[in-house]
Design a protein around this motif. Structure first.
Motif, short mmCIF file in Angstrom:
data_model
loop_
_atom_site.label_atom_id
_atom_site.label_comp_id
_atom_site.label_asym_id
_atom_site.label_seq_id
_atom_site.Cartn_x
_atom_site.Cartn_y
_atom_site.Cartn_z
N ARG A 65 35.21 60.98 66.38
CA ARG A 65 35.39 59.75 66.95
C ARG A 65 34.67 59.00 67.58
N THR A 89 37.54 65.50 58.73
CA THR A 89 39.21 65.72 59.54
C THR A 89 39.76 66.66 58.55
N GLY A 90 41.05 66.67 59.09
CA GLY A 90 41.75 67.73 58.98
C GLY A 90 42.94 67.52 58.20
N ALA A 91 42.21 66.24 56.99
CA ALA A 91 43.30 65.50 56.05
C ALA A 91 42.33 66.58 54.80
N SER A 92 43.91 66.60 53.86
CA SER A 92 43.76 67.21 52.70
C SER A 92 42.95 66.79 51.80
N SER A 135 35.58 68.75 62.26
CA SER A 135 36.62 69.48 63.10
C SER A 135 37.01 70.47 62.62
N GLU A 170 41.55 76.45 52.66
CA GLU A 170 42.49 76.60 52.29
C GLU A 170 41.94 76.54 51.09
N MET A 221 39.40 74.66 58.96
CA MET A 221 41.05 75.23 58.11
C MET A 221 41.43 74.73 57.25
N VAL A 222 41.68 73.39 56.67
CA VAL A 222 41.83 73.11 55.39
C VAL A 222 40.94 73.36 54.19
N ALA A 273 40.44 71.56 62.48
CA ALA A 273 41.32 70.89 61.54
C ALA A 273 40.13 71.25 60.13
N SER A 293 42.12 61.84 58.72
CA SER A 293 43.19 62.29 59.06
C SER A 293 43.55 60.93 59.83
N MET A 294 45.48 61.60 59.72
CA MET A 294 46.22 60.21 60.52
C MET A 294 45.96 60.07 62.37
N ALA A 295 45.71 61.56 62.47
CA ALA A 295 44.94 61.68 64.01
C ALA A 295 43.62 60.92 64.58
N SER A 296 43.23 61.04 63.41
CA SER A 296 41.41 60.82 63.39
C SER A 296 41.84 59.43 63.56
N ARG A 320 43.97 60.00 53.54
CA ARG A 320 44.46 60.81 52.78
C ARG A 320 46.07 61.22 53.24
N GLU A 321 47.07 60.51 52.98
CA GLU A 321 48.21 60.23 53.73
C GLU A 321 48.89 59.57 52.91
C1 FMN Z 1 46.91 71.89 55.22
C2 FMN Z 1 46.46 71.56 56.00
C3 FMN Z 1 46.60 69.64 55.22
C4 FMN Z 1 47.13 68.37 56.09
N1 FMN Z 1 46.60 67.40 55.47
C5 FMN Z 1 46.65 65.98 55.86
C6 FMN Z 1 46.61 64.44 55.83
O1 FMN Z 1 46.69 64.75 54.16
N2 FMN Z 1 46.83 64.09 56.32
C7 FMN Z 1 46.46 63.92 58.01
O2 FMN Z 1 46.47 62.70 58.59
N3 FMN Z 1 46.54 65.50 58.16
C8 FMN Z 1 46.91 65.94 57.75
N4 FMN Z 1 46.68 67.20 58.52
C9 FMN Z 1 46.94 67.01 59.15
C10 FMN Z 1 45.66 67.22 60.66
O3 FMN Z 1 44.88 68.23 60.21
C11 FMN Z 1 45.79 67.29 61.90
O4 FMN Z 1 46.65 66.05 62.74
C12 FMN Z 1 44.36 67.36 62.95
O5 FMN Z 1 45.85 67.63 64.03
C13 FMN Z 1 44.01 66.33 62.55
O6 FMN Z 1 42.67 66.79 63.48
P1 FMN Z 1 41.32 65.63 63.72
O7 FMN Z 1 41.31 64.80 62.76
O8 FMN Z 1 40.12 66.31 64.47
O9 FMN Z 1 40.87 66.85 62.38
C14 FMN Z 1 47.03 68.67 57.33
C15 FMN Z 1 47.45 70.03 58.46
C16 FMN Z 1 46.42 70.98 57.72
C17 FMN Z 1 46.82 72.47 58.52
#
Ligand code: FMN
Length: 201
Positions: free
Chosen positions: A116, A16-19, A43, A52, A48-49, A45, A99-102, A134-135
């Motif tokens: 999910r 997922t899109g956490a760092s 995902s 980067e 994208m991460v 996100a 991520s916290m969203a997931s 990771r948050e």
């Molecule tokens: C560069 C970058 C770093 C991010 N780091 C985090 C993180 O460490 N933890 C987190 O919960 N969300 C982080 N986010 C936000 C998530 O990408 C965002 O909530 C996204 O909707 C997660 O969707 P997903 O769980 O479907 O991948 C980050 C976003 C970007 C662009």
């Protein structure tokens, strides 16, 4: 000792899109190195991460893993993929990084993408589910969602360094988290010798 799941079933890895894209890399590398079959999904996100943090497109990583072992990729929007169904047997699932969203979606049964849904399946089928979250810092919503998931049997595994082991690099920390993930999935029974605490560090 190489410890392959007795079933030989595939391990699902959701990204997922956490760092912390490196955590996904080291975990999949380790699973493949140990001879496990891996089915991954990421995902948008996460992709994208990945770009980067890893200085390459996620597609390049997919091709590398396909060369390295028994690896397949299922698109995150494909809710008809095998891992969407409980009748498709797996050894369990790791979401790394998570991520916290997931975390929130999975804690509330919101199975609106393949990561999910596969996590939802792991919970309902009572298979190992490991969330490498990771948050920081964490708010009470994050904490409540993680507590719910832990009560349902998931393992919440923050990639926190073992300071007593004297990790020198981010790679060391990611490697340590990946080995802890293997143990939490039930695919290994101990850390490698150099990661075992002896009190000499
Ligand atoms: C560069 C970058 C770093 C991010 N780091 C985090 C993180 O460490 N933890 C987190 O919960 N969300 C982080 N986010 C936000 C998530 O990408 C965002 O909530 C996204 O909707 C997660 O969707 P997903 O769980 O479907 O991948 C980050 C976003 C970007 C662009």
């Amino acid at each position: 000792m190489t410890f392959i799941s007795s079933s030989g079933l595939p391990v699902v890895v959701g990204i997922t899109g956490a760092s912390g894209a490196i955590l996904a890399k080291t975990t999949i590398d380790l699973l493949l190195k140990k001879g496990h079959s891996v089915i991954a999904t990421a995902s948008s996100a996460a992709r994208m991460v990945w770009r980067e943090e890893m200085d390459e497109s996620f597609g390049v990583a997919i091709e590398r893993w396909k060369d390295d072992g028994d690896f397949s990729y299922q698109a995150v929007g494909d809710l008809s993929a095998q891992i969407s169904s409980g009748t498709f047997s797996t050894a369990g699932m790791a979401i790394v990084p998570c991520s916290m969203a997931s975390v929130a979606a999975i804690a509330h049964g919101l199975a609106d993408n393949l990561i999910r849904r596969a996590a939802d399946v792991s919970l309902k089928e009572r298979r190992p589910l490991v969330l490498v979250i990771r948050e920081t810092p964490l708010n009470s919503i994050h904490l409540r969602n993680m507590a719910s998931l832990a009560e349902m049997g998931a393992t919440i595994l923050p990639p926190v360094p073992a300071f007593y082991l004297g990790h020198k690099t981010i790679e060391d920390i990611a490697d340590f988290a990946s080995h802890r993930t293997m143990i939490a999935l039930g695919l290994d029974d101990r850390l490698p010798i150099h990661m075992n605490y002896t009190g000499d560090q």
